[in-house]
Design a protein around this motif. Structure first.
Motif, PDB file in Angstrom:
ATOM      1  N   HIS A 182       0.746  -1.153   0.020  1.00 39.10           N
ATOM      2  CA  HIS A 182       0.098   0.199  -0.005  1.00 39.10           C
ATOM      3  C   HIS A 182       0.819   1.364  -0.017  1.00 39.10           C
ATOM      4  CE1 HIS A 182      -3.329   2.855   0.922  1.00 39.10           C
ATOM      5  NE2 HIS A 182      -2.467   3.156   1.953  1.00 39.10           N
ATOM      6  N   THR A 183       1.984   1.098   0.757  1.00 38.67           N
ATOM      7  CA  THR A 183       2.892   2.419   0.845  1.00 38.67           C
ATOM      8  C   THR A 183       3.639   2.633  -0.651  1.00 38.67           C
ATOM      9  OG1 THR A 183       3.281   2.058   3.290  1.00 38.67           O
ATOM     10  CG2 THR A 183       4.871   3.385   1.903  1.00 38.67           C
ATOM     11  N   VAL A 184       3.998   1.513  -1.233  1.00 41.66           N
ATOM     12  CA  VAL A 184       4.625   1.714  -2.432  1.00 41.66           C
ATOM     13  C   VAL A 184       3.602   2.243  -3.392  1.00 41.66           C
ATOM     14  CG1 VAL A 184       5.418   0.232  -4.560  1.00 41.66           C
ATOM     15  CG2 VAL A 184       6.110  -0.170  -2.201  1.00 41.66           C
ATOM     16  N   ASP A 185       2.353   1.823  -3.201  1.00 46.87           N
ATOM     17  CA  ASP A 185       1.485   2.363  -4.285  1.00 46.87           C
ATOM     18  C   ASP A 185       1.102   3.660  -4.043  1.00 46.87           C
ATOM     19  OD1 ASP A 185       1.077  -0.093  -5.568  1.00 46.87           O
ATOM     20  OD2 ASP A 185      -0.656  -0.780  -4.441  1.00 46.87           O
ATOM     21  N   SER A 186       1.257   4.060  -2.768  1.00 38.71           N
ATOM     22  CA  SER A 186       1.025   5.705  -2.743  1.00 38.71           C
ATOM     23  C   SER A 186       2.301   6.363  -2.966  1.00 38.71           C
ATOM     24  CB  SER A 186       0.911   5.674  -1.016  1.00 38.71           C
ATOM     25  OG  SER A 186      -0.297   4.996  -0.567  1.00 38.71           O
ATOM     26  N   HIS A 187       3.175   5.886  -2.885  1.00 41.99           N
ATOM     27  CA  HIS A 187       4.504   6.507  -3.481  1.00 41.99           C
ATOM     28  C   HIS A 187       4.390   6.517  -5.016  1.00 41.99           C
ATOM     29  CE1 HIS A 187       6.427   7.159   0.130  1.00 41.99           C
ATOM     30  NE2 HIS A 187       6.926   6.011   0.633  1.00 41.99           N
ATOM     31  N   ARG A 188       3.916   5.624  -5.619  1.00 42.65           N
ATOM     32  CA  ARG A 188       3.767   5.747  -7.177  1.00 42.65           C
ATOM     33  C   ARG A 188       2.808   6.621  -7.569  1.00 42.65           C
ATOM     34  NH1 ARG A 188       4.031  -0.470  -9.589  1.00 42.65           N
ATOM     35  NH2 ARG A 188       3.655   0.882 -11.549  1.00 42.65           N
ATOM     36  N   LYS A 189       1.658   6.769  -6.772  1.00 43.07           N
ATOM     37  CA  LYS A 189       0.477   7.801  -7.102  1.00 43.07           C
ATOM     38  C   LYS A 189       1.340   9.207  -7.088  1.00 43.07           C
ATOM     39  CE  LYS A 189      -4.178   9.072  -5.806  1.00 43.07           C
ATOM     40  NZ  LYS A 189      -5.246   8.750  -4.931  1.00 43.07           N
ATOM     41  N   ASN A 190       1.857   9.359  -5.927  1.00 42.82           N
ATOM     42  CA  ASN A 190       2.613  10.727  -5.477  1.00 42.82           C
ATOM     43  C   ASN A 190       3.500  11.030  -6.601  1.00 42.82           C
ATOM     44  OD1 ASN A 190       0.746  11.085  -3.236  1.00 42.82           O
ATOM     45  ND2 ASN A 190       2.390  10.470  -2.092  1.00 42.82           N
ATOM     46  N   MET A 191       4.262  10.255  -6.974  1.00 46.60           N
ATOM     47  CA  MET A 191       5.472  10.399  -8.246  1.00 46.60           C
ATOM     48  C   MET A 191       4.783  11.119  -9.632  1.00 46.60           C
ATOM     49  SD  MET A 191       8.592   8.033  -7.226  1.00 46.60           S
ATOM     50  CE  MET A 191       7.971   6.555  -7.272  1.00 46.60           C
ATOM     51  N   LEU A 192       3.566  10.074  -9.843  1.00 52.97           N
ATOM     52  CA  LEU A 192       2.932  10.215 -11.265  1.00 52.97           C
ATOM     53  C   LEU A 192       2.298  11.786 -11.128  1.00 52.97           C
ATOM     54  CD1 LEU A 192       1.055   6.790 -11.548  1.00 52.97           C
ATOM     55  CD2 LEU A 192       3.057   7.821 -13.339  1.00 52.97           C
ATOM     56  N   ALA A 246       3.431  12.700 -15.232  1.00 58.38           N
ATOM     57  CA  ALA A 246       3.707  11.329 -16.144  1.00 58.38           C
ATOM     58  C   ALA A 246       2.299  10.525 -16.282  1.00 58.38           C
ATOM     59  CB  ALA A 246       4.941  10.538 -15.671  1.00 58.38           C
ATOM     60  N   GLY A 247       2.074  10.126 -17.562  1.00 56.09           N
ATOM     61  CA  GLY A 247       0.747   9.516 -17.785  1.00 56.09           C
ATOM     62  C   GLY A 247       0.907   7.831 -17.494  1.00 56.09           C
ATOM     63  N   SER A 248       2.113   7.121 -17.368  1.00 52.14           N
ATOM     64  CA  SER A 248       2.223   6.174 -16.744  1.00 52.14           C
ATOM     65  C   SER A 248       3.354   5.737 -15.933  1.00 52.14           C
ATOM     66  CB  SER A 248       2.151   5.112 -18.052  1.00 52.14           C
ATOM     67  OG  SER A 248       3.361   5.308 -18.967  1.00 52.14           O
ATOM     68  N   THR A 249       3.871   4.546 -15.327  1.00 48.79           N
ATOM     69  CA  THR A 249       4.901   4.464 -14.747  1.00 48.79           C
ATOM     70  C   THR A 249       6.217   4.493 -15.780  1.00 48.79           C
ATOM     71  OG1 THR A 249       3.931   3.146 -13.043  1.00 48.79           O
ATOM     72  CG2 THR A 249       6.236   2.772 -13.110  1.00 48.79           C
ATOM     73  N   GLY A 250       6.089   3.746 -16.910  1.00 52.82           N
ATOM     74  CA  GLY A 250       6.861   3.718 -17.784  1.00 52.82           C
ATOM     75  C   GLY A 250       7.459   4.922 -18.401  1.00 52.82           C
ATOM     76  N   GLU A 251       6.464   5.971 -18.524  1.00 49.69           N
ATOM     77  CA  GLU A 251       6.897   7.289 -18.960  1.00 49.69           C
ATOM     78  C   GLU A 251       7.573   7.921 -17.904  1.00 49.69           C
ATOM     79  OE1 GLU A 251       4.853  11.631 -20.135  1.00 49.69           O
ATOM     80  OE2 GLU A 251       3.561   9.888 -19.924  1.00 49.69           O
ATOM     81  N   MET A 252       7.138   7.674 -16.544  1.00 49.24           N
ATOM     82  CA  MET A 252       8.095   8.360 -15.408  1.00 49.24           C
ATOM     83  C   MET A 252       9.305   7.798 -15.217  1.00 49.24           C
ATOM     84  SD  MET A 252       6.656   8.409 -11.457  1.00 49.24           S
ATOM     85  CE  MET A 252       6.675   6.594 -11.272  1.00 49.24           C
TER      86      MET A 252
END
Length: 252
Positions: A221-231, A236-242
């Motif tokens: 859940h923490t990882v997903d929160s970090h991913r959301k905040n970074m996007l 960025a439109g996706s993790t790949g673009e980021m």
């Protein structure tokens, strides 16, 4: 993000006092090389930088071992481009502080201080290493201000920490450690936290959120929160673009 670091660097150096006309007659590059071989804490290369002329007059062949660049292709413009984007403001703020510091001393005192600070720089293989940048003035006049510069790979000693500036006194002069500098240059772009960079680095290594959580010992859940905040921060439109942005802009 600061883009023309070399131009800003030249503006800083152009403010150097032209009244002093002194040379360190005791400086011997061969002696310094012998001492460096004995006391350095990592792989290093050395340079003679004519600050007044904004030109590297000498680059030692060890640079190819440390950074992967041939001696003949390395100049100040390239060096400026290789500084990690997140460290560019520190680098320029430090150089501005150095200019102000040396404006406050004169004569032989100019040779009695070693400037020391660290920052990250991009290796020819695309990865960043942390270097300790140390230099002393060896000549100071209206036409030439030459410094003897030693840059050492300290990636094995210091990682993911704030760059620090110090002035090391020589021959009885006082030292000034971890100097506070004016915040003149700033980052214009997303500022990722240390943990966000950790997550982004593991994502770039091909791991999914669950694998990242296990590697970093945090919840999915923490990882997903970090991913959301970074996007959100990077737009960025996706993790790949980021991840592509991270490599292009030197965030990791």
């Amino acid at each position: 993000m600061l883009t023309d670091v070399y131009s800003e660097l030249r503006k800083i150096w152009a403010r150097i006092n032209t009244d002093e006309n002194v040379t360190d007659l005791n400086f011997d590059i061969r002696l310094h090389k012998k001492l460096l071989d004995i006391f350095q804490v990592g792989n290093y290369y050395y340079m003679v930088n004519n600050v007044r002329q904004s030109r590297l007059e000498l680059v030692s062949p060890e640079i190819e071992q440390v950074l992967g660049y041939p001696t003949g292709s390395f100049d100040l413009a390239l060096f400026s481009d290789l500084v990690h984007p997140a460290d560019m403001p520190y680098f320029l703020n430090f150089e501005a502080a150095v200019e102000r510091f040396f404006a406050s001393v004169s004569g032989e005192q100019l040779f009695r201080y070693k400037v020391q600070y660290d920052h990250r720089i991009r290796h020819a293989n695309g990865h960043y290493i942390r270097i300790l940048n140390q230099y002393i003035i060896i000549q100071h006049d209206a036409k030439n201000v030459r410094t003897f510069v030693v840059q050492t790979d300290i990636s094995h000693i210091k990682q993911d920490l704030k760059p620090v500036l110090s002035f090391i006194g020589i021959d009885g002069e006082p030292s000034y450690m971890d100097v506070d500098v004016q915040d003149i240059f700033r980052i214009n772009g997303p500022v990722l936290t240390g943990r966000e960079r950790d997550v982004l680095r593991e994502l770039a290594n091909g791991h999914n959120s669950l694998e990242v959580s296990r590697i970093l010992s945090i919840s999915k859940h923490t990882v997903d929160s970090h991913r959301k905040n970074m996007l959100r921060k990077t737009n960025a439109g996706s993790t790949g673009e980021m991840i592509r942005m991270a490599y292009d802009k030197g965030w990791i």
